[in-house]
Design an enzyme around this catalytic site. Structure first.
Site, PDB file in Angstrom:
ATOM      1  N   HIS A 394       9.217  68.771  32.387  1.00 57.00           N
ATOM      2  CA  HIS A 394       9.038  67.540  33.167  1.00 57.00           C
ATOM      3  C   HIS A 394       7.703  67.527  33.919  1.00 57.00           C
ATOM      4  CE1 HIS A 394      12.985  66.208  32.152  1.00 57.00           C
ATOM      5  NE2 HIS A 394      13.600  67.173  32.793  1.00 57.00           N
ATOM      6  N   ASP A 428      15.837  69.592  24.827  1.00 56.87           N
ATOM      7  CA  ASP A 428      16.539  69.512  26.107  1.00 56.87           C
ATOM      8  C   ASP A 428      17.286  68.165  26.189  1.00 56.87           C
ATOM      9  OD1 ASP A 428      16.159  70.981  29.043  1.00 56.87           O
ATOM     10  OD2 ASP A 428      16.576  68.827  29.202  1.00 56.87           O
ATOM     11  N   HIS A 430      17.215  66.219  28.556  1.00 59.31           N
ATOM     12  CA  HIS A 430      16.362  65.252  29.256  1.00 59.31           C
ATOM     13  C   HIS A 430      15.021  65.083  28.542  1.00 59.31           C
ATOM     14  CE1 HIS A 430      19.124  67.163  32.186  1.00 59.31           C
ATOM     15  NE2 HIS A 430      19.332  65.891  32.520  1.00 59.31           N
ATOM     16  N   ASP A 517      21.120  72.241  27.941  1.00 64.59           N
ATOM     17  CA  ASP A 517      21.963  71.311  28.698  1.00 64.59           C
ATOM     18  C   ASP A 517      22.540  70.202  27.812  1.00 64.59           C
ATOM     19  OD1 ASP A 517      19.392  70.387  28.398  1.00 64.59           O
ATOM     20  OD2 ASP A 517      19.014  70.062  30.533  1.00 64.59           O
TER      21      ASP A 517
HETATM   22 ZN   LIG Z   1      17.256  69.186  30.973  1.00 61.44          ZN
END
Ligand SMILES: [Zn+2]
Length: 587
Positions: A394, A428, A430, A517
């Site tokens: 991120h 991931d 996200h 995740d």
């Molecule tokens: Zn994540």
């Protein structure tokens, strides 16, 4: 001490260096081989269709990467045989088991290809065929060596017949059944002889000679010479399984100091421990200590003022205090506040990623781990895993957030980029907004991300499918947002699309931003991937056969983190060791 390593290309410095040494050994050992043929050796690795064989080079090298010996193996997938083109050790050194180890490795490879036999040439051991006494002694030693594996000359054919007047010492065609004791079938030997003479000796051997040699093979099965040097019952012809490359495993030793003791802050030191616990005893891994890398690798993808801000600010923060960004510059982005703690909002994308006294130093050591793992790949290793935290995907060019400070996978990709095109695949839950932002305008690094739709999933403002890159980078960013409920089957559909894009891009390296995740029960995700799914996903990646660096990103359900990682790497390693990195044309 030496190890045997396969050289896949002449792109990586370590491989180029090995190939140069192989050429030097060839020049000194095989004076009769034309210089241009030796110069061409690298091309055969790049272009396996050059002589319609897949060329495989193994080197035996010592710990200082000095090549002690090598073997060139040719694989013919249609007739299904292997031909050992060259095998040699460095001049002047007692073999010290190197020749034997190389031959063992070649047999393992040939057996793994499902070859119906390993063929090669060996000079004759009879004075009537080879008048040179010194050469005869060598030739006898060599034939004795091969007999220990059950490999012997094929007899009763015209293969040894000179094709030019005055030729002496014509080699025997040898056959190693790779553990099978049956003699080879006539049709197989005919096809093999034709392929060798027409392709390997193209331009040397006249067409009517080829026809004559092929027609001379008339017994079925073909005859092998009786054992001359060893007793048949002492032969050890069994072939052991091909050894997979071990995965280099790099993890930080100082990450514990970055520990945010707040409710709901799931990015905790226990994450690394729970993965290590499951994989550390696995035979697939080899631990490698991280080394230090200069800061220029970080500023290669992050803005210098952002890096300076993180370093200076973290240093000032007291132990056990957390600085949370809380004011963000929607207006007046150019007017920076003086207070460093307020400035945090200028460099951050959310309110839940605090700065701590140790955030900078730990993030810095994490970068070192990612780069150390990447360096293993540059040294010729096929798989490496940077098991790190805090994660990085991120972190954008000039901002931190989502538990991330420096973008580990992007920094590693930029480092590898100096040696060839890189594809980053973010798995991931996200969106990998960090590397998307960093490489958005570039065509030399492909960024692909499979993630929860930003309509409901962090980071909310990016990860949409219409973000495709910009300028030169247009078409080199692929987002595959998925709905809230996703199981293994649905995930694999997206992964298939992602891998197709990676293959089309034709990268030299693959960097995987591995988030766990996506697993069932993860507190930050909504999907339901099982250990079995992770294994299949790993296998799909391994089948690409690319040099692959895996960088750990998210994954917060510590109860299952390790088991999922273990399955992922199991699938990756097994598929990778069986992968043939070259696609044969369908015709
Ligand atoms: Zn994540």
């Amino acid at each position: 001490m030496f190890r045997i390593r396969r050289i896949y290309d002449e792109v990586l410095p370590a491989n180029r260096n090995a190939l140069d040494q192989v050429k030097a050994i060839m020049r000194s050992r095989f004076a009769a081989v034309p210089a241009e043929e030796i110069d061409q050796l690298g091309r055969h690795l790049r272009d396996p269709f050059l002589k319609s064989f897949l060329t495989i080079l193994f080197v035996a090298e010592n710990l200082r990467q000095r090549v002690q010996g090598f073997a060139f193996l040719l694989h013919e997938p249609k007739i299904r045989f292997c031909f050992l083109d060259w095998i040699a050790t460095k001049a002047g050194m007692a073999s010290g088991g190197i020749g034997g180890a190389l031959y063992d490795r070649v047999r393992q490879e040939a057996a793994a290809f499902g070859a119906r036999g390993l063929f090669f040439e060996s000079l004759p051991d009879e004075a009537s065929l080879c008048p040179n006494e010194a050469l005869l002694i060598e030739n006898r030693k060599r034939l004795r060596f091969y007999e220990q594996y059950g490999a012997r000359p094929i007899i009763g054919t015209a293969y040894e017949k000179p094709y030019k007047p005055g030729q002496t010492c014509m080699p025997h065609l040898m056959f190693d059944g790779l553990g099978r004791t049956e003699r080879p079938e006539r049709d197989l030997v005919r096809a093999v002889v034709k392929a060798i003479l027409e392709r390997k000796y193209a331009g040397y051997v006249p067409a009517d000679y080829v026809k004559m040699a092929v027609n001379s093979i008339d017994q079925d099965p073909v005859q092998l010479r009786e054992f001359r040097y060893v007793k048949p019952q002492t032969v050890s012809a069994a072939v052991s399984g091909r050894p997979g490359d071990r995965i280099a495993l790099v993890f930080p030793d100082r990450h514990f100091t970055h520990h945010v003791h707040e409710k709901g802050y799931v990015e905790a030191p226990v994450r690394i421990r729970s993965i290590l616990k499951e994989i550390a005893d696995r035979s697939h891994f080899e631990m490698v200590a991280p080394s230090e890398f200069p800061e220029r690798h970080i500023t290669g993808v992050h803005d210098l003022d952002f890096v300076n801000f993180l370093r200076r600010t973290c240093r000032e923060i007291e132990e056990n205090r957390y600085v949370y960004p809380y004011v963000f510059p929607i207006r007046n982005k150019t007017r920076l506040p003086k207070d460093r703690y307020i400035l945090a909002g200028y460099y951050c994308i959310d309110t839940f990623t605090p700065l701590t006294r140790h955030a900078y130093t730990v993030a810095r050591s994490t970068v070192n781990c990612a780069l150390s793992a990447a360096k293993e790949i540059l040294n010729g290793r096929r798989l490496a895993y940077a098991l790190v935290r805090p994660p990085g995907h991120h972190a954008e060019r000039r901002s931190f957030g989502g538990f991330c400070y420096f973008n580990n996978n992007a920094i590693a990709a930029q480092y590898l980029r100096a040696f060839g095109r890189v594809a980053i695949l973010d798995l991931d839950y996200h969106h990998g907004n960090g590397q998307q932002d960093i490489f958005y305008q570039r065509a030399d690094v492909l960024t692909v991300s499979i993630h929860g739709n930003p309509g409901f999933a962090y980071p909310y403002f990016s990860g949409f499918s219409d973000e495709r890159g910009e300028g030169e980078g247009e078409g080199f960013n692929l987002n595959l947002p998925l709905p809230e409920a996703v199981d293994g089957d649905r995930y694999r559909k997206a992964l298939t699309v992602a891998l197709k894009r990676v293959v089309d891009f034709n990268p030299v390296f693959l960097v995987v931003a591995l988030g766990l995740d996506t697993a069932k029960g993860d507190p930050t995700g909504t999907w339901s991937l099982t250990p079995r799914d992770f294994e299949i996903n790993g296998r799909m990646l391994g089948e690409l056969g690319l040099p692959t660096l895996v960088v750990q990103e998210g994954g917060y359900r510590t109860r299952t983190l390790g088991i999922n990682a273990k399955h992922f790497f199991e699938g990756l390693a097994v598929a990778h060791s069986a992968a043939i990195p070259i696609k044969w044309p369908s015709n």
